[in-house]
Write a protein that holds these residues in place. Structure first.
Motif, PDB file in Angstrom:
ATOM      1  N   PRO A 187       4.487 -17.015  21.218  1.00  0.00           N
ATOM      2  CA  PRO A 187       3.290 -17.848  21.100  1.00  0.00           C
ATOM      3  C   PRO A 187       1.993 -17.068  20.964  1.00  0.00           C
ATOM      4  O   PRO A 187       1.066 -17.519  20.288  1.00  0.00           O
ATOM      5  CB  PRO A 187       3.307 -18.666  22.396  1.00  0.00           C
ATOM      6  CG  PRO A 187       4.070 -17.825  23.369  1.00  0.00           C
ATOM      7  CD  PRO A 187       5.089 -17.083  22.560  1.00  0.00           C
ATOM      8  N   ARG A 188       1.901 -15.875  21.596  1.00  0.00           N
ATOM      9  CA  ARG A 188       0.657 -15.110  21.566  1.00  0.00           C
ATOM     10  C   ARG A 188       0.979 -13.678  21.140  1.00  0.00           C
ATOM     11  O   ARG A 188       1.549 -12.903  21.889  1.00  0.00           O
ATOM     12  CB  ARG A 188      -0.010 -15.131  22.943  1.00  0.00           C
ATOM     13  CG  ARG A 188      -0.601 -16.489  23.296  1.00  0.00           C
ATOM     14  CD  ARG A 188      -1.084 -16.523  24.742  1.00  0.00           C
ATOM     15  NE  ARG A 188       0.031 -16.544  25.672  1.00  0.00           N
ATOM     16  CZ  ARG A 188      -0.097 -16.525  27.001  1.00  0.00           C
ATOM     17  NH1 ARG A 188      -1.303 -16.448  27.531  1.00  0.00           N
ATOM     18  NH2 ARG A 188       0.960 -16.566  27.782  1.00  0.00           N
ATOM     19  N   LYS A 189       0.596 -13.346  19.936  1.00  0.00           N
ATOM     20  CA  LYS A 189       0.973 -12.066  19.339  1.00  0.00           C
ATOM     21  C   LYS A 189       0.205 -10.886  19.923  1.00  0.00           C
ATOM     22  O   LYS A 189       0.493  -9.741  19.615  1.00  0.00           O
ATOM     23  CB  LYS A 189       0.754 -12.102  17.822  1.00  0.00           C
ATOM     24  CG  LYS A 189       1.482 -13.230  17.102  1.00  0.00           C
ATOM     25  CD  LYS A 189       2.991 -13.134  17.245  1.00  0.00           C
ATOM     26  CE  LYS A 189       3.720 -14.113  16.326  1.00  0.00           C
ATOM     27  NZ  LYS A 189       3.527 -15.526  16.705  1.00  0.00           N
ATOM     28  N   ASN A 190      -0.773 -11.147  20.794  1.00  0.00           N
ATOM     29  CA  ASN A 190      -1.568 -10.075  21.387  1.00  0.00           C
ATOM     30  C   ASN A 190      -0.992  -9.596  22.720  1.00  0.00           C
ATOM     31  O   ASN A 190      -1.594  -8.742  23.378  1.00  0.00           O
ATOM     32  CB  ASN A 190      -3.009 -10.539  21.603  1.00  0.00           C
ATOM     33  CG  ASN A 190      -3.096 -11.756  22.519  1.00  0.00           C
ATOM     34  OD1 ASN A 190      -2.335 -12.708  22.339  1.00  0.00           O
ATOM     35  ND2 ASN A 190      -4.015 -11.744  23.472  1.00  0.00           N
ATOM     36  N   LEU A 191       0.158 -10.125  23.138  1.00  0.00           N
ATOM     37  CA  LEU A 191       0.766  -9.755  24.404  1.00  0.00           C
ATOM     38  C   LEU A 191       2.090  -9.032  24.177  1.00  0.00           C
ATOM     39  O   LEU A 191       2.649  -9.035  23.076  1.00  0.00           O
ATOM     40  CB  LEU A 191       1.007 -10.999  25.269  1.00  0.00           C
ATOM     41  CG  LEU A 191      -0.230 -11.800  25.647  1.00  0.00           C
ATOM     42  CD1 LEU A 191       0.167 -13.017  26.485  1.00  0.00           C
ATOM     43  CD2 LEU A 191      -1.239 -10.946  26.406  1.00  0.00           C
ATOM     44  N   PHE A 192       2.588  -8.390  25.234  1.00  0.00           N
ATOM     45  CA  PHE A 192       3.926  -7.799  25.224  1.00  0.00           C
ATOM     46  C   PHE A 192       4.960  -8.876  25.555  1.00  0.00           C
ATOM     47  O   PHE A 192       4.663  -9.852  26.253  1.00  0.00           O
ATOM     48  CB  PHE A 192       4.045  -6.696  26.281  1.00  0.00           C
ATOM     49  CG  PHE A 192       3.167  -5.506  26.051  1.00  0.00           C
ATOM     50  CD1 PHE A 192       3.572  -4.479  25.199  1.00  0.00           C
ATOM     51  CD2 PHE A 192       1.950  -5.392  26.690  1.00  0.00           C
ATOM     52  CE1 PHE A 192       2.768  -3.376  25.002  1.00  0.00           C
ATOM     53  CE2 PHE A 192       1.138  -4.285  26.507  1.00  0.00           C
ATOM     54  CZ  PHE A 192       1.552  -3.277  25.653  1.00  0.00           C
ATOM     55  N   ILE A 222       4.453 -10.589  28.996  1.00  0.00           N
ATOM     56  CA  ILE A 222       3.856  -9.523  29.797  1.00  0.00           C
ATOM     57  C   ILE A 222       2.428  -9.273  29.309  1.00  0.00           C
ATOM     58  O   ILE A 222       2.210  -9.007  28.126  1.00  0.00           O
ATOM     59  CB  ILE A 222       4.677  -8.225  29.696  1.00  0.00           C
ATOM     60  CG1 ILE A 222       6.109  -8.457  30.201  1.00  0.00           C
ATOM     61  CG2 ILE A 222       4.012  -7.099  30.484  1.00  0.00           C
ATOM     62  CD1 ILE A 222       7.018  -7.261  30.027  1.00  0.00           C
ATOM     63  N   SER A 223       1.474  -9.336  30.220  1.00  0.00           N
ATOM     64  CA  SER A 223       0.074  -9.151  29.844  1.00  0.00           C
ATOM     65  C   SER A 223      -0.516  -7.846  30.373  1.00  0.00           C
ATOM     66  O   SER A 223      -1.679  -7.539  30.115  1.00  0.00           O
ATOM     67  CB  SER A 223      -0.775 -10.315  30.368  1.00  0.00           C
ATOM     68  OG  SER A 223      -0.706 -10.388  31.783  1.00  0.00           O
ATOM     69  N   ARG A 224       0.284  -7.072  31.125  1.00  0.00           N
ATOM     70  CA  ARG A 224      -0.237  -5.843  31.706  1.00  0.00           C
ATOM     71  C   ARG A 224       0.717  -4.683  31.437  1.00  0.00           C
ATOM     72  O   ARG A 224       1.934  -4.863  31.351  1.00  0.00           O
ATOM     73  CB  ARG A 224      -0.438  -6.013  33.215  1.00  0.00           C
ATOM     74  CG  ARG A 224      -1.483  -7.064  33.561  1.00  0.00           C
ATOM     75  CD  ARG A 224      -1.516  -7.364  35.039  1.00  0.00           C
ATOM     76  NE  ARG A 224      -1.727  -6.150  35.798  1.00  0.00           N
ATOM     77  CZ  ARG A 224      -1.055  -5.861  36.903  1.00  0.00           C
ATOM     78  NH1 ARG A 224      -0.112  -6.660  37.350  1.00  0.00           N
ATOM     79  NH2 ARG A 224      -1.313  -4.748  37.572  1.00  0.00           N
TER      80      ARG A 224
END
Length: 245
Positions: free
Chosen positions: A133-138, A231-233
Motif C-alpha cells: 500500500p505504501r511504497k515509501n516503507l519497508f 516496517i517504518s524504521r
C-alpha cells in the motif's frame, strides 16, 4: 579515501539522519529492519564480514544475507541461521560466523493473502507490488507453499581481491527444485533508501526439508500463501573499513 567512497559515505550519512532521528533501541516487539552492511558496497565487492550471526539473531527471527567472502546465501528462520553454499548444500552456521551484509527483523505479519497461478518470478513480484500500500516503507515478506518449479543461485566463496558482484554472477551456480515445499523470505526496500540499500525486492528460498535453497531466480506455483509485515524504521550498521580504500 577515494572520491567515490566519500560521496557514498556522505549520502549514507544523510540517509541515516533521516532514518534514525530520535531512534530508540531495537526491541523484539517492534517492527524494525536491522541491516548490517551497505547494499551498494556489497555490489562493489565489499565482502569482509563485520557482524556475527549471533548478533543478527538478537535483532530478528527472519532474514536474508550472505557470509564473509560472499560465501553462499543466508536464510534466517526462527533462531537458526542457514547457509546455502555454492554447491547447493544447506548448513546451520555457528554463532561466531560473520557477515558483510544481512537484513533481519522480528516478523509479525499485518497482511495475509493467497496468490494463485503464479507463472514466473516477474509475475510474483508484480503481484506483490500491487499489494504494497505504501511504497515509501519497508516490507518483510514470507511466502509459503508447494512449488511446481523453483530456480535459485548461490555464490561460492570469493577470494581477494574481491570482484564486484556484477562479475561474480556471470558464473554463479544455479539450482532447480521441482515439486517441492518451502518458503520464500526477504524484504522490499523503498527507493528513498537507495544510498544504503538496493531498492526493490530481495528474496531467498529455503525448502521445507532444509535440503535446498538460495537467492530466488524463478518460480512457478499454483497456490502460495503470502504474509507481509510493514516496517517504518531501520537500524543500520555500516561496514567499518569499506571506506578506507
Amino acid at each position: 579515501m577515494t572520491h567515490r567512497w566519500t560521496a557514498a559515505l556522505r549520502s549514507a550519512l544523510v540517509c541515516l539522519l533521516l532514518v534514525f532521528s530520535s531512534c530508540p533501541s531495537v526491541h523484539a516487539d517492534e517492527s524494525v529492519l536491522f541491516q548490517t552492511g551497505n547494499g551498494n558496497a556489497l555490489l562493489a565487492g565489499v565482502y569482509d564480514g563485520n557482524t556475527t550471526c549471533a548478533e543478527l539473531l538478537e535483532h530478528g527471527d527472519m532474514g536474508i544475507g550472505t557470509f564473509d567472502g560472499f560465501d553462499g546465501e543466508m536464510v534466517i528462520s526462527g533462531d537458526t541461521v542457514y547457509q546455502i553454499r555454492g554447491d547447493g548444500s544447506v548448513h546451520v552456521v555457528p554463532p561466531q560466523t560473520t557477515t558483510p551484509f544481512a537484513m533481519t527483523s522480528f516478523f509479525k505479519a499485518d497482511q495475509h493473502l493467497t496468490l494463485t497461478d503464479v507463472t514466473s518470478r516477474e509475475d510474483f513480484l508484480q503481484r506483490l507490488q500491487q499489494e504494497i500500500p505504501r511504497k515509501n516503507l519497508f516490507y518483510a515478506i514470507k511466502a509459503t507453499g508447494f512449488f511446481e518449479h523453483i530456480k535459485t543461485r548461490s555464490i561460492p566463496k570469493q577470494q581477494k581481491p574481491y570482484p564486484p558482484l556484477s562479475e561474480v554472477v556471470k558464473t554463479q551456480p544455479e539450482f532447480v527444485y521441482d515439486h517441492t515445499e518451502g518458503s520464500i523470505m526477504g524484504f522490499y526496500c523503498p527507493e528513498v533508501t537507495k544510498s544504503v540499500a538496493v531498492p526493490g525486492f530481495h528474496l531467498h528460498f529455503l525448502s521445507k526439508d532444509k535440503d535446498g535453497g538460495g537467492h530466488l531466480l524463478e518460480l512457478h506455483t499454483k497456490t502460495i500463501t503470502v504474509e507481509l509485515d510493514t516496517i517504518s524504521r531501520m537500524y543500520l550498521v555500516l561496514p567499518t573499513d569499506a571506506f578506507a580504500q
